[in-house]
Design a protein around this motif. Structure first.
Motif, PDB file in Angstrom:
ATOM      1  N   SER A   1     -87.560  49.711-108.732  1.00 14.80           N
ATOM      2  CA  SER A   1     -86.305  49.051-108.383  1.00 14.80           C
ATOM      3  C   SER A   1     -86.573  47.820-107.529  1.00 14.80           C
ATOM      4  O   SER A   1     -87.570  47.751-106.809  1.00 14.80           O
ATOM      5  CB  SER A   1     -85.394  50.004-107.600  1.00 14.80           C
TER       6      SER A   1
ATOM      7  N   ARG B   1     -84.021  44.746-105.314  1.00 19.37           N
ATOM      8  CA  ARG B   1     -82.681  44.290-104.949  1.00 19.37           C
ATOM      9  C   ARG B   1     -82.749  42.795-104.653  1.00 19.37           C
ATOM     10  O   ARG B   1     -83.475  42.370-103.749  1.00 19.37           O
ATOM     11  CB  ARG B   1     -82.151  45.041-103.728  1.00 19.37           C
TER      12      ARG B   1
ATOM     13  N   SER C   1     -80.798  39.257-103.559  1.00 17.26           N
ATOM     14  CA  SER C   1     -79.655  38.803-102.785  1.00 17.26           C
ATOM     15  C   SER C   1     -79.492  37.303-102.958  1.00 17.26           C
ATOM     16  O   SER C   1     -80.455  36.579-103.217  1.00 17.26           O
ATOM     17  CB  SER C   1     -79.854  39.121-101.305  1.00 17.26           C
TER      18      SER C   1
ATOM     19  N   THR D   1     -76.617  46.858-110.785  1.00 19.29           N
ATOM     20  CA  THR D   1     -75.325  46.860-110.119  1.00 19.29           C
ATOM     21  C   THR D   1     -75.178  45.582-109.312  1.00 19.29           C
ATOM     22  O   THR D   1     -76.025  45.284-108.461  1.00 19.29           O
ATOM     23  CB  THR D   1     -75.182  48.068-109.183  1.00 19.29           C
TER      24      THR D   1
ATOM     25  N   SER E   1     -75.297  40.523-104.318  1.00 18.72           N
ATOM     26  CA  SER E   1     -76.552  41.228-104.538  1.00 18.72           C
ATOM     27  C   SER E   1     -76.629  41.782-105.948  1.00 18.72           C
ATOM     28  O   SER E   1     -75.599  42.005-106.592  1.00 18.72           O
ATOM     29  CB  SER E   1     -76.692  42.369-103.533  1.00 18.72           C
TER      30      SER E   1
ATOM     31  N   GLN F   1     -78.641  44.944-107.553  1.00 20.42           N
ATOM     32  CA  GLN F   1     -79.525  46.096-107.465  1.00 20.42           C
ATOM     33  C   GLN F   1     -80.027  46.413-108.860  1.00 20.42           C
ATOM     34  O   GLN F   1     -79.221  46.678-109.759  1.00 20.42           O
ATOM     35  CB  GLN F   1     -78.790  47.295-106.882  1.00 20.42           C
TER      36      GLN F   1
ATOM     37  N   ASN G   1     -82.374  48.840-111.111  1.00 17.95           N
ATOM     38  CA  ASN G   1     -83.084  50.107-111.202  1.00 17.95           C
ATOM     39  C   ASN G   1     -83.682  50.287-112.600  1.00 17.95           C
ATOM     40  O   ASN G   1     -83.291  49.593-113.537  1.00 17.95           O
ATOM     41  CB  ASN G   1     -82.144  51.266-110.887  1.00 17.95           C
TER      42      ASN G   1
END
Length: 123
Positions: A17, A19, A21, A68, A79, A81, A83
């Motif tokens: 994963s 993330r 931003s 997401t 952001s 996310q 996965n």
């Protein structure tokens, strides 16, 4: 001020994963929608996800269920996310700002773009 600045890219193994931003500044504070696109070497830039200021979200078929998108209007950030990453997710990811509420999968709907952040997924 740079209108949009991405961060959070990097290298990860398949199944992992990350993330991402995007920090908005100046006029992009008031964007109606924020989106994420990606561009792999030799390919066209592709839509990944978008979110309206009210929270409605849109995803590409490939991102649906794995990625997401979220937005913090108070912090002026959006952001992504990600996965269950796959090697085919490897690309430069771009944040973009739009004053439209439709056709958010189209690049022409966006007026400002970030500089991009590299995501590399190894098998």
């Amino acid at each position: 001020q740079v209108p949009l600045v991405e961060s959070g890219g990097g290298s990860v193994q398949a199944g992992g994963s990350l993330r991402l931003s995007c920090a908005a500044s100046g006029r992009t504070y008031f964007a109606t929608a924020m989106g994420w696109f990606r561009q792999a070497p030799g390919e066209e830039r592709q839509f990944v996800a978008a979110i309206l200021s009210g929270g409605m979200t849109y995803y590409s078929a490939d991102a649906q269920g794995r990625f997401t998108i979220s937005r913090d209007n108070a912090k002026n950030t959006v952001s992504l996310q990600m996965n269950s990453l796959k090697p085919e997710d490897t690309a430069v990811y771009y944040c973009a700002a739009s004053w439209l509420a439709s056709n958010l999968a189209g690049m022409k709907s966006y007026d400002y773009w970030g500089q991009g952040t590299q995501v590399t997924v190894s098998s």
